[in-house]
Design a protein around this motif. Structure first.
Motif, PDB file in Angstrom:
ATOM      1  N   PRO A  84       0.836  -1.212   0.000  1.00  0.00           N
ATOM      2  CA  PRO A  84       0.000   0.000   0.000  1.00  0.00           C
ATOM      3  C   PRO A  84       0.859   1.246   0.000  1.00  0.00           C
ATOM      4  N   LEU A  85       0.320   2.317  -0.584  1.00  0.00           N
ATOM      5  CA  LEU A  85       1.013   3.597  -0.579  1.00  0.00           C
ATOM      6  C   LEU A  85       1.078   4.147   0.842  1.00  0.00           C
ATOM      7  N   THR A  86       2.211   4.700   1.200  1.00  0.00           N
ATOM      8  CA  THR A  86       2.387   5.337   2.496  1.00  0.00           C
ATOM      9  C   THR A  86       2.419   6.843   2.288  1.00  0.00           C
ATOM     10  N   TRP A  87       1.351   7.505   2.738  1.00  0.00           N
ATOM     11  CA  TRP A  87       1.213   8.935   2.492  1.00  0.00           C
ATOM     12  C   TRP A  87       1.857   9.743   3.614  1.00  0.00           C
ATOM     13  N   ALA A  88       2.485  10.843   3.238  1.00  0.00           N
ATOM     14  CA  ALA A  88       3.084  11.768   4.202  1.00  0.00           C
ATOM     15  C   ALA A  88       3.018  13.165   3.619  1.00  0.00           C
ATOM     16  N   ALA A  89       3.287  14.157   4.439  1.00  0.00           N
ATOM     17  CA  ALA A  89       3.310  15.529   3.947  1.00  0.00           C
ATOM     18  C   ALA A  89       4.319  15.655   2.816  1.00  0.00           C
ATOM     19  N   CYS A  90       3.956  16.377   1.768  1.00  0.00           N
ATOM     20  CA  CYS A  90       4.858  16.559   0.630  1.00  0.00           C
ATOM     21  C   CYS A  90       6.024  17.457   1.032  1.00  0.00           C
TER      22      CYS A  90
ATOM     23  N   CYS B  50       2.177  13.157  -0.262  1.00  0.00           N
ATOM     24  CA  CYS B  50       3.012  12.493  -1.265  1.00  0.00           C
ATOM     25  C   CYS B  50       3.342  11.070  -0.845  1.00  0.00           C
ATOM     26  N   ALA B  51       3.645  10.258  -1.830  1.00  0.00           N
ATOM     27  CA  ALA B  51       4.044   8.873  -1.602  1.00  0.00           C
ATOM     28  C   ALA B  51       4.930   8.433  -2.755  1.00  0.00           C
ATOM     29  N   THR B  52       5.573   7.306  -2.582  1.00  0.00           N
ATOM     30  CA  THR B  52       6.407   6.732  -3.632  1.00  0.00           C
ATOM     31  C   THR B  52       6.001   5.285  -3.842  1.00  0.00           C
ATOM     32  N   ALA B  53       5.818   4.900  -5.093  1.00  0.00           N
ATOM     33  CA  ALA B  53       5.495   3.516  -5.438  1.00  0.00           C
ATOM     34  C   ALA B  53       6.660   2.908  -6.202  1.00  0.00           C
ATOM     35  N   LYS B  54       6.940   1.647  -5.915  1.00  0.00           N
ATOM     36  CA  LYS B  54       7.950   0.906  -6.657  1.00  0.00           C
ATOM     37  C   LYS B  54       7.228  -0.075  -7.570  1.00  0.00           C
ATOM     38  N   VAL B  55       7.511   0.016  -8.875  1.00  0.00           N
ATOM     39  CA  VAL B  55       6.831  -0.826  -9.864  1.00  0.00           C
ATOM     40  C   VAL B  55       7.872  -1.519 -10.737  1.00  0.00           C
TER      41      VAL B  55
ATOM     42  N   LEU C 182       7.798   5.611  -8.825  1.00  0.00           N
ATOM     43  CA  LEU C 182       6.808   6.585  -9.263  1.00  0.00           C
ATOM     44  C   LEU C 182       6.523   7.549  -8.123  1.00  0.00           C
ATOM     45  N   ALA C 183       6.619   8.838  -8.405  1.00  0.00           N
ATOM     46  CA  ALA C 183       6.263   9.868  -7.431  1.00  0.00           C
ATOM     47  C   ALA C 183       4.762  10.120  -7.527  1.00  0.00           C
ATOM     48  N   VAL C 184       4.064  10.013  -6.393  1.00  0.00           N
ATOM     49  CA  VAL C 184       2.601  10.088  -6.356  1.00  0.00           C
ATOM     50  C   VAL C 184       2.183  11.214  -5.420  1.00  0.00           C
TER      51      VAL C 184
END
Length: 535
Positions: free
Chosen positions: A31-37, A48-53, A68-70
């Motif tokens: 799952p995406l881990t959201w935090a302050a940008c 913001c979050a970061t995904a590895k694909v 991927l920067a989300v």
């Protein structure tokens, strides 16, 4: 638990790229881990979050991955939240981490209230694992200063441009390597499905503008069973994108030169009507044809003798390229100057072209900034288009292509034709390309097109609505690139009703745009009529 039971449990928690069974590859989606940008990305409430694909979705278990920067803006009405809308700002090359916060005021308020808005920098772009062709923005800018301003004119400039463009593209290959083979629209559509699962969304809600309409159509047909709703605004011609027509690049196959010519004609009409007081390029009492003739004279003057405005040298080709870009929005917004600013710039160039001016001072080399590691390279968008959309493989053919565009669209056809020239020596091809079919069974899709869109022809939106299996066209009787960037309250209301309630606008509905050209204060919105205009 039996082996079959374990497999069933695994399938319930994994993204299945090729089905689920004893001999299929699966991969767990964290799952995406959201935090302050970060402060240089976006303020609160953005997160913001970061995904590895996988680099290659055909090999999801490979250790070759990209990031991927989300970015997300949570719904403001959490009690009535309906889910998330994934947004792509187009390009190819648009960075969602920039455009979602930069364009947030353009989104319908009802959608901001009821949905999280999620965007991302597609693979190859921005803060994601990106294609960057030089070590820094300063280095790339220095190289580009060796190229023709706007586009080359004459055999000597064309030959030099061909050599320089090849060198530029080879630099992209050296620095990006195999990434260039894995930045296709289909790759990004599979990333989008990955992000949907990583965000914990049971169904896809999608809003794509410009090139984002091709990405959306690709997703709809790769993952039709996962779709709840999708809006495609300012559509490119999907079939033309992949066609291979001799002596026509991507832009001409999609009739973008014609669309630009039609929109520029509207600029001349509205400018002449407004008069010099509101459109600086107009001569009071001059007709639209006279204003158009003045523009042609200006282009000829600047081609014969460039002028200096401040530290900037302006040539005929660079003036035409500038005009093409300024047509994108009728009113000033963010980095989009709008039509009033275009009138001012053209008027200043007209004055400057009537008397000799000193040449612009030589540009001093830029100093590499701390953000150079994340700079936006021209090669990023080229990697997507050139890798999957056919274009002539000889840059010296583009004067002939531009002449064809000029014959059918006027002078503004030239920069449109030359836009595709970087693909002439692009050194890589996409490993995974989806070219259809485009008629997968989905829930109803809303397609939106501006009648005078200079970058994505209105006819392309009409074609998309027919090409998809289940789509409804909403026409906006207005100007500029996409309804999102050129506000129509009527279209916003229709879009909100569609996303929130699943209600499509009436068949054949036409909305009006808010505010007339050269009047910066928006006029009371016209909620729409039913007559269908002909561009």
């Amino acid at each position: 638990m039996t082996l079959s039971g374990l497999l069933s449990l695994a399938c319930a928690s994994m993204l299945i790229l090729s089905g689920c069974g004893a001999h299929t590859e699966t991969t767990i989606i964290p799952p995406l881990t959201w935090a302050a940008c970060p402060a240089d990305v976006a303020p609160a409430p953005f997160q913001c979050a970061t995904a590895k694909v996988p680099l290659d979705h055909a090999q999801p278990l490979s250790d070759q991955t990209i990031q991927l920067a989300v970015i997300r803006r949570p719904a403001t009405n959490t009690a009535q939240r309906l889910g998330a809308i994934f947004f792509n700002p187009g390009g190819p090359g648009g960075a969602g981490t920039e455009d979602l916060p930069g364009w947030i005021d353009k989104f319908p308020p009802a959608l901001i209230a009821r949905f999280d808005l999620i965007s991302w920098d597609p693979r190859g772009i921005g803060r994601s694992t990106a294609v960057r062709c030089f070590e820094s923005k300063a280095a790339e800018d220095a190289f580009k200063r060796r190229m023709a301003l706007g586009f080359p004119v004459g055999d000597a400039q064309v030959q030099a441009q061909a050599q320089l463009q090849s060198q530029f593209n080879q630099s992209c290959l050296r620095r990006a390597g195999t990434l260039l083979e894995h930045v296709s629209t289909a790759d990004t559509a599979r990333d989008l499905e990955w992000l949907r699962r990583a965000a914990g969304e049971p169904e896809m809600n999608y809003l794509g503008v410009s090139y984002g309409t091709l990405l959306g159509a690709t997703y709809l047909n790769l993952f039709p069973d996962h779709v709840r709703a999708a809006v495609l605004d300012g559509n490119i011609d999907i079939e033309a994108w992949f066609a291979d027509t001799p002596l026509q690049g991507t832009s001409l196959r999609m009739n973008n030169d014609i669309a630009s010519g039609q929109t520029l004609d509207q600029f001349f009409q509205q400018c002449a009507r407004a008069g010099h007081g509101r459109c600086a390029f107009a001569d009071d009492g001059a007709s639209a044809p006279a204003t158009a003739a003045k523009f042609q004279t200006l282009a000829a003057r600047l081609t014969a003798r460039p002028v200096a405005l401040g530290s900037v040298t302006v040539t005929g080709p660079s003036m035409l390229s500038l005009t093409s870009n300024f047509l994108f929005t009728v009113h000033a917004f963010g980095d989009f100057p709008g039509w009033t600013a275009l009138g001012v710039v053209l008027d200043r160039l007209w004055t400057a072209s009537q008397a000799p001016l000193p040449s612009a001072p030589a540009a001093t080399p830029a100093t590499a900034a701390a953000s150079d590691a994340l700079y936006e390279s021209d090669g990023a968008g080229n990697a997507v288009q050139c890798g999957e959309s056919p274009n002539p493989r000889d840059l010296t053919l583009f004067p002939q292509i531009a002449a064809f565009a000029t014959a059918r669209a006027g002078l503004i056809g030239q920069p449109v034709a030359w836009f595709d020239a970087p693909c002439s020596s692009w050194p890589a091809s996409s490993a995974s390309v989806y070219k259809g079919p485009w008629n997968a069974k989905t829930p109803p899709i809303l397609v939106i097109g501006n009648v005078y869109d200079p970058s994505t022809a209105y006819g392309s939106s009409q074609k998309t609505a027919k090409l998809l299996a289940n789509a409804r066209l909403l026409t906006v009787n207005g100007y500029g690139h996409t309804a999102l960037l050129n506000t129509s309250t009527c279209a916003n209301d229709a879009e909100s009703a569609y996303f929130i309630n699943g209600t499509l606008p009436a068949d054949g509905m036409v909305c009006q745009q808010d505010g007339a050209p050269f009047v910066e204060s928006a006029q009371p919105p016209n909620r729409g009529v039913t007559a269908q205009p002909t561009p």
